[in-house]
Design a protein around this motif. Structure first.
Motif, PDB file in Angstrom:
ATOM      1  N   GLU A  46      -4.980  -0.096  -2.401  1.00  0.00           N
ATOM      2  CA  GLU A  46      -6.145  -0.280  -1.259  1.00  0.00           C
ATOM      3  C   GLU A  46      -7.132  -0.872  -1.766  1.00  0.00           C
ATOM      4  OE1 GLU A  46      -6.166   1.346   1.423  1.00  0.00           O
ATOM      5  OE2 GLU A  46      -4.119   2.434   1.178  1.00  0.00           O
ATOM      6  N   ALA A  65       1.820   1.503  -3.995  1.00  0.00           N
ATOM      7  CA  ALA A  65       1.148   1.108  -5.215  1.00  0.00           C
ATOM      8  C   ALA A  65      -0.474   1.882  -4.382  1.00  0.00           C
ATOM      9  CB  ALA A  65       0.671   0.961  -5.734  1.00  0.00           C
ATOM     10  N   LYS A  66      -1.160   2.599  -4.950  1.00  0.00           N
ATOM     11  CA  LYS A  66      -2.287   3.305  -4.172  1.00  0.00           C
ATOM     12  C   LYS A  66      -2.954   1.631  -4.505  1.00  0.00           C
ATOM     13  CE  LYS A  66      -2.175   7.508  -5.720  1.00  0.00           C
ATOM     14  NZ  LYS A  66      -2.329   9.181  -6.365  1.00  0.00           N
ATOM     15  N   VAL A  67      -3.257   1.262  -5.467  1.00  0.00           N
ATOM     16  CA  VAL A  67      -4.432  -0.370  -5.585  1.00  0.00           C
ATOM     17  C   VAL A  67      -4.123  -1.311  -4.972  1.00  0.00           C
ATOM     18  CG1 VAL A  67      -2.210  -1.040  -6.961  1.00  0.00           C
ATOM     19  CG2 VAL A  67      -4.845  -2.118  -7.951  1.00  0.00           C
ATOM     20  N   LYS A 110       0.698  -1.159  -0.048  1.00  0.00           N
ATOM     21  CA  LYS A 110       0.351  -0.238  -0.003  1.00  0.00           C
ATOM     22  C   LYS A 110       0.798   1.462   0.026  1.00  0.00           C
ATOM     23  CE  LYS A 110      -3.946  -2.151   2.283  1.00  0.00           C
ATOM     24  NZ  LYS A 110      -4.987  -1.550   3.307  1.00  0.00           N
ATOM     25  N   ARG A 162      -6.710  -2.160 -13.481  1.00  0.00           N
ATOM     26  CA  ARG A 162      -6.288  -1.582 -12.510  1.00  0.00           C
ATOM     27  C   ARG A 162      -4.649  -1.727 -12.077  1.00  0.00           C
ATOM     28  NH1 ARG A 162      -9.311   1.508  -9.129  1.00  0.00           N
ATOM     29  NH2 ARG A 162      -7.496   2.321  -9.141  1.00  0.00           N
TER      30      ARG A 162
END
Length: 212
Positions: A150, A146-148, A143, A197
């Protein structure tokens, strides 16, 4: 131990269901799985062929009901390590009376089984290097880069870890906590994060931090 009549998947399912019925926390559940699957069970052969294990009725012979008792003992020890108010032996005995079909174990049997369990582990019951804690650490790192991250569901990670423990073929994974943690996170990423994503190279990153 070829003479033992048991099913690994059934035994792991028994342990996981017991943890759910007792409503223990995830750290108690996965510490117990690590104590039992990673350490206790692989050590049984060495222990029983030596002088220490000879003569104890819980190990001679090793029946599935006895292994189920030891599975509950692993949960009990884990609860005593992690819970400020551990689950009582009375609760474990009550659950055992309901779900262990082939034998009735007394409270005294639980106390004796705890001693045997500890002896097999040479009284080393540390749980600081288990897959669950490594998975939490790995997810936190993910986390952070990388925002992904979340979008990755931790509940899915736990479901995958349960399935891996139930599959005897993956025993090399759960005997390596880092490999189990990395494999679990990568599988959860592929399952729970929408494909559109997938901008983060999860597999190379996972191999770098936790070699598979």
């Amino acid at each position: 131990m070829a003479a033992i009549e048991w099913s690994w998947s059934r035994l792991m399912e028994f342990m996981i269901q017991s943890a759910h019925q007792l409503e223990v926390s995830p750290i108690v559940k996965y510490s117990a799985l690590s104590l039992f699957a990673d350490r206790f069970f692989p050590s049984l052969t060495r222990y029983t062929v030596g002088s220490n294990g000879k003569g104890n009725w819980l190990l001679q012979p090793i029946r599935e009901s006895n292994l189920q008792l030891f599975a509950l003992i692993a949960l009990w020890i884990s609860s005593k390590i992690h819970d400020s108010r551990p689950v009582s032996v009375k609760s474990f005995k009550s659950l055992g009376d309901k779900i262990i079909k082939d034998e009735h174990f007394t409270t005294r049997d639980f106390l004796e089984a705890e001693i045997v369990f500890m002896q097999v582990l040479d009284f080393e019951i540390g749980t600081s290097n288990i897959a669950f804690l490594l998975l939490e650490e790995l997810l936190l790192q993910f986390k952070g880069v990388a925002k992904v991250g979340e979008l990755l569901r931790f509940e899915a990670c736990m479901d995958i870890m349960d399935l891996l423990y139930e599959k005897e073929e993956t025993s090399t994974l759960y005997r390596s906590p880092r490999s189990l943690a990395a494999s679990t996170l990568i599988a959860s990423y592929l399952i729970t994060v929408p494909k559109q994503r997938w901008e983060f190279p999860i597999l190379p990153w996972g191999k770098y931090f936790f070699p598979l």
